[in-house]
Structure formats: C-alpha cells, structure tokens
Design an enzyme around this catalytic site. Sequence first.
Site, PDB file in Angstrom:
ATOM      1  N   ASP A 102     -21.245 -44.759 -90.061  1.00 11.75           N
ATOM      2  CA  ASP A 102     -20.389 -45.622 -90.878  1.00 11.75           C
ATOM      3  C   ASP A 102     -20.075 -44.967 -92.228  1.00 11.75           C
ATOM      4  O   ASP A 102     -20.418 -43.801 -92.465  1.00 11.75           O
ATOM      5  CB  ASP A 102     -21.097 -46.981 -91.051  1.00 11.75           C
ATOM      6  CG  ASP A 102     -20.136 -48.150 -91.136  1.00 11.75           C
ATOM      7  OD1 ASP A 102     -18.972 -47.932 -91.500  1.00 11.75           O
ATOM      8  OD2 ASP A 102     -20.548 -49.295 -90.860  1.00 11.75           O
ATOM      9  N   ASP A 148     -12.433 -53.487 -89.703  1.00 12.54           N
ATOM     10  CA  ASP A 148     -13.180 -54.185 -88.653  1.00 12.54           C
ATOM     11  C   ASP A 148     -12.321 -55.176 -87.871  1.00 12.54           C
ATOM     12  O   ASP A 148     -11.516 -55.916 -88.436  1.00 12.54           O
ATOM     13  CB  ASP A 148     -14.364 -54.945 -89.261  1.00 12.54           C
ATOM     14  CG  ASP A 148     -15.451 -54.001 -89.724  1.00 12.54           C
ATOM     15  OD1 ASP A 148     -15.242 -52.774 -89.708  1.00 12.54           O
ATOM     16  OD2 ASP A 148     -16.518 -54.498 -90.108  1.00 12.54           O
TER      17      ASP A 148
HETATM   18  C1  GLA Z   1     -18.945 -51.794 -91.048  1.00 11.59           C
HETATM   19  C2  GLA Z   1     -18.479 -51.338 -89.681  1.00 11.59           C
HETATM   20  C3  GLA Z   1     -18.816 -52.410 -88.651  1.00 11.59           C
HETATM   21  C4  GLA Z   1     -20.320 -52.658 -88.655  1.00 11.59           C
HETATM   22  C5  GLA Z   1     -20.791 -53.036 -90.055  1.00 11.59           C
HETATM   23  C6  GLA Z   1     -22.307 -53.082 -90.167  1.00 11.59           C
HETATM   24  O1  GLA Z   1     -18.235 -52.913 -91.491  1.00 11.59           O
HETATM   25  O2  GLA Z   1     -17.104 -51.079 -89.677  1.00 11.59           O
HETATM   26  O3  GLA Z   1     -18.384 -52.027 -87.367  1.00 11.59           O
HETATM   27  O4  GLA Z   1     -20.972 -51.501 -88.214  1.00 11.59           O
HETATM   28  O5  GLA Z   1     -20.332 -52.096 -91.025  1.00 11.59           O
HETATM   29  O6  GLA Z   1     -22.750 -53.396 -91.458  1.00 11.59           O
END
Ligand code: GLA
Length: 407
Positions: A155, A211
């Site tokens: 990430d 997301d």
């Molecule tokens: C980010 C990523 C998500 C998830 C969250 C976890 O937002 O894009 O897919 O992994 O972090 O905290």
Amino acid sequence: MAASRKFPAAAAAMVLSVLAFAPAYGLDNGLARTPPMGWNSWNSFHCDVSAKLVDETADAMVTSGMKAAGYVYVNIDDCWLLKKRGANGELVPDPGKFPQGIAAVAAYVHRKGLKLGIYESAGTTTCAGYPGSIGHEKQDAAQFARWGIDYLKYDNCGDYRGETYLQRYTAMRDALTQSGRPIVYSLCEWGNQAPWKWAQSVGNLWRTTQDITPRWQTDQPDNEYPRGILDIADQQAALTAASHPGAWNDPDMLEVGNGYLTDDESRAHFSLWALLNAPLIAGNDLRTMSKEVRDILTNREVIAVDQDWGGRQGYRVRDDGGTQVWVKPMSDRSVAVVLLNRGRGPVNIGATPQEIGLGRADSYTVRDLWRHTDSVSHGRMEETVATHAVAMFRVWAGSNDARKSPN
Ligand code: GLA
C-alpha cells in the site's frame, strides 16, 4: 448502420493508447501469468482480521467450489500486526488475532492447497496506522518468505521520507526477489502516479483507482474516494494496452455480494472485471454467502474470459451514455462481449459482428455466459438488458463446429 460507423474511431483510440502505454518489458518473476484469483479480508472485515477468519475462509474457499473454479490466494489485509516493531526491528503479528503467528496460518492454508497473502505499506505506516515497511524492506520481505507468504499487497500510506514512488516500490520488489521465495507483488498506489505507465517492470499488478465501494455508482467527481462499480469501469477504458501476462491493471478487489449491490449489479461487476483481465479477488464473507453470490463468483465461463489472454485486455467499443458495449478478443479468435445497461429500466442493446471485431461469416455461434445457452446469429446481436445489469456473450464466427468450449 450507426453502430459500425463508430468503429474506426474506436480503432484509432486503440492505436493511440497502444503507442502511449506499450510496456517494453515486464517484471520477470514468472508469477501471475494469468490475473491472480483469491480473496482479501478488507472489503468485508476491515481491521477485524484473525487466524480464525483466515482458516475458515480457506475452508469455505474449498467447500464452496471456489478453489475448484480457480481461486487460490487467501489474503490478509491491514491490521494483522502490532503497532510497534519488536526488539530486533521485526514486524510482530498481533497475538490476540494470530495467537500462533502467521507461519501457522500459512501452513494451514497451504495444507488446503491454497496460498497466503499479506499486506504492508511503502511508507512509515500502513493506512490503519501500523508500522510500514519503508527502510525495512529487506527485513520484512525475508520475514514474509520465512513465514511462507505467497502474495504481498503493498500500500501507499505513511510518510515517504522524500523517496519517489518508483524508489519505494522498487525497493520492495528487489527485497522480495532477494528473499528467494516466489511472492506475487501487488502494488497499491491507487493510480496516483499512473502506474500503468511504469509498473510493468516493478509489480505483477497495480491498483488503478482509489478504493472501491459496494455501490453501483457514486455521485462524486472524477477519482474522488470512494469509487463505485461504474466509476471504476469508466476509468479503465483508457488503460487497456498497459497489461499483459505477469503485469495486470488492478481496478480493485471485488465487491460481489457486498453492500448495496443487487445480484444483477454484482453480475455486471464480475463480468466487467473479467473482461478487463482484472485480478479476481473476492471481498465478501465466503463463509455465509448466498447461493446466488457463490454462483456469480464460480461462473467458470466468465472466469475463463478473465484468465484468457488473446493479446489485449478488454475495452469499450461503444458508449451511448446509458448503454455501452465492451469486448475482449479471446485466444481462440472468439470475442467476449459485455452489453451494459447503466440506467434505470430495461433497454435493448445491440452490436454488429464488425463492431465487436469479428470478420464476415454466414453465421455466428453465440454463447450466453450467464444463461449458459447457445444460439446462432446471422448478423447483429440484440438483447434486452435489465436495469443496472449486463448480458455477456462469447461469439465465434462460423457454425457450432467452430466453437471450442471454454471449459
Ligand atoms: C488502503 C487500500 C485498501 C486497504 C486499506 C487498508 O485504503 O487502498 O485497499 O488495503 O488501505 O487500510
């Protein structure tokens, strides 16, 4: 007719996008030759992860028929670790969530014939505030390898310490290589720096968006967090030439069966992701899913479209606003077609063989990938598609004899 007149424009756009993004080479780790398939904890469980959840999900992946349909990775997302590294700088799994540690979970998952994935971040913290891997890449990758990890989602949260995206993501790539264990490397920088232009030599897949959220569409402006199914699909239309075996665009994990999505919307979501050669990483609770949701996730004819490489990720050939036509060339020269109804109320959607990229033939064999029925067409295909839904076909030029079964 109007539909075929639009084809030259689509072809021109295709050539332009190939020129813009054509990757020279890919990450040569031999992994993810087809888009990875599996499950990830985040979309349904957020920080509520545990060994129990992972073990039960692995069990469900087998008993539901998902493993038999091709799903293999069971991926733990954020919050699996303690907020502080150990005395030797090592990451420490939260003993309340993983009492026997991660290696024990990996052993359990491996015994089921499945693989285990984990999550970290290319900054000082993960997105939920746990220690990130920047500056600890070698140590963390070696630890993942010792535990038996097979997949890393990396990430983009925390402080970057002045390093560029390329530096941070390449550091972990090199650390994974040095670990000596084959580990699929999944970049998650949310499409911030157009990874489709540089990530082919860095990772096996790269997130292209902010997301996902389990809604058909949000009313937010472009690339604002979070993104609905249609918002993300719209963003993918321009990225098609960037992917190839070992290096995939990742429009984010599946929301099939989650949140506000109806079964029709979940089917449309799954169809579009398959057409885009997206990683098929389920994000629902596999232990309690309905038969309808299981049937969507295990539709082998749709999965076969995702896993086939005919030289190009699927793309949009027609956009009439409320309705769209998406196609994907398949390696046996058939074409997968998604007729998408974005709007309210059923609508008739059609496409000519020329428009979907098939040559002239006396007849066309048409396989309906959701109804599992065959028919013969002599020209334009047409279908009444329900609101917020798709029809998905695989079409061969020629008679039934020309059809090669996808399974
Ligand atoms: C980010 C990523 C998500 C998830 C969250 C976890 O937002 O894009 O897919 O992994 O972090 O905290």
